[in-house]
Design an enzyme around this catalytic site. Structure first.
Site, PDB file in Angstrom:
ATOM      1  N   LEU A   1       0.755  -1.013   0.015  1.00 52.64           N
ATOM      2  CA  LEU A   1      -0.012   0.032   0.056  1.00 52.64           C
ATOM      3  C   LEU A   1       0.961   1.367   0.045  1.00 52.64           C
ATOM      4  O   LEU A   1       1.829   1.318   0.865  1.00 52.64           O
ATOM      5  CB  LEU A   1      -0.762  -0.027   1.334  1.00 52.64           C
ATOM      6  N   ASP A   2       0.650   2.225  -0.858  1.00 54.88           N
ATOM      7  CA  ASP A   2       1.557   3.459  -0.847  1.00 54.88           C
ATOM      8  C   ASP A   2       1.387   4.161   0.433  1.00 54.88           C
ATOM      9  O   ASP A   2       0.475   3.946   1.009  1.00 54.88           O
ATOM     10  CB  ASP A   2       0.878   4.212  -1.914  1.00 54.88           C
ATOM     11  N   PRO A   3       2.331   4.824   0.851  1.00 55.00           N
ATOM     12  CA  PRO A   3       2.070   5.758   2.009  1.00 55.00           C
ATOM     13  C   PRO A   3       0.837   6.973   1.888  1.00 55.00           C
ATOM     14  O   PRO A   3       0.602   6.931   3.126  1.00 55.00           O
ATOM     15  CB  PRO A   3       3.374   6.693   1.900  1.00 55.00           C
ATOM     16  N   LEU A   4       0.634   7.126   0.937  1.00 59.45           N
ATOM     17  CA  LEU A   4      -0.794   7.948   0.814  1.00 59.45           C
ATOM     18  C   LEU A   4      -2.119   7.293   0.691  1.00 59.45           C
ATOM     19  O   LEU A   4      -3.014   7.778   0.731  1.00 59.45           O
ATOM     20  CB  LEU A   4      -0.548   8.824  -0.385  1.00 59.45           C
ATOM     21  N   ALA A   5      -2.077   6.036   1.162  1.00 53.91           N
ATOM     22  CA  ALA A   5      -3.049   5.049   1.156  1.00 53.91           C
ATOM     23  C   ALA A   5      -3.247   4.617   2.690  1.00 53.91           C
ATOM     24  O   ALA A   5      -2.170   4.366   3.089  1.00 53.91           O
ATOM     25  CB  ALA A   5      -3.148   3.803   0.042  1.00 53.91           C
TER      26      ALA A   5
END
Length: 229
Positions: free
Chosen positions: A50-54
């Protein structure tokens, strides 16, 4: 659970917070297992970055269950989030600044619902230039940050369900069920084009992987607190 339980194998459901990388979440859990239970060496990994922004569901496997990671990664996933219509960014999300704006006055609810239908089923999708896929021995985001242009091949992916849950232009909320390897950031970009405008992803949460649901997940701090030394 004991140290032996984790060595034999556990599947842990974690609600990853915003701004954390998946690696950070796993590393934090690994440190907790070592420090609180005295485990000197343990295998631990996650089934799908999961991306840091998710935020949202991260499946973490320990011990012998790390062998199940490929099987878990292959399951379909569900996401909810928000597209911002009328502007694009190079990364297709909030990692980079807006680089172009587009009109949205021509867009109505009917046009949005028609655009949705274009993406249901098997589609060709290009990964974002700001992604971890390797090209010529370097990750795409390394090429992008160096200002290098690379040709990215489209990949087959499947959107099983695509539902618009709120329209409040310039924002559109959605729920998507998709196959492994789908980039919701790319879906945002392509959705903007389908609306004869532009779009980028401003919020993303993974809610399901297969039959595993984020409602049954715990945060990393709670996981640490459940470990009794």
């Amino acid at each position: 659970m004991t140290a032996e339980d984790f060595q034999n194998g556990q599947i842990l459901l974690v609600d990853k917070p915003l701004q954390w990388s998946s690696f950070q979440a796993v590393n934090k859990m690994k440190w907790a297992l070592k420090s609180k239970l005295g485990i000197r060496k343990i295998k631990i990994g996650h089934a799908g970055t999961l991306d840091p922004l998710a935020s949202g569901l991260l499946i973490v496997c320990t011990g012998k269950f790390t062998k199940r990671i490929p099987e878990l990664q292959g399951q379909q996933k569900e996401y909810t989030g928000t597209f911002y219509i009328g502007a694009t960014t190079p990364s297709y999300d909030l990692e980079t600044e807006i680089d172009a704006t587009f009109p949205i006055s021509h867009i109505d609810d009917t046009m949005i619902e028609r655009a949705v239908m274009q993406f249901i089923g098997e589609i060709d999708q290009k990964p974002p230039v700001f992604s971890a896929i390797k090209k010529d021995g370097k990750r795409l985001y390394e090429h992008a940050r160096a200002g290098e242009t690379v040709e990215i091949a489209a990949r087959k992916t499947t959107i099983h369900e695509f539902e618009i849950t709120r329209i409040a232009l310039p924002e559109v909320d959605f729920r998507v069920v998709c196959s492994k390897g789908t980039y919701i950031r790319s879906l945002a970009y392509d959705f903007g084009k389908a609306l004869q405008s532009g779009a980028h992803l401003t919020e993303l949460r993974r809610t399901k992987i297969g039959d595993y649901h984020v409602d049954n997940a715990i945060n990393v701090a709670d996981f640490e607190n459940t470990l009794l030394p």
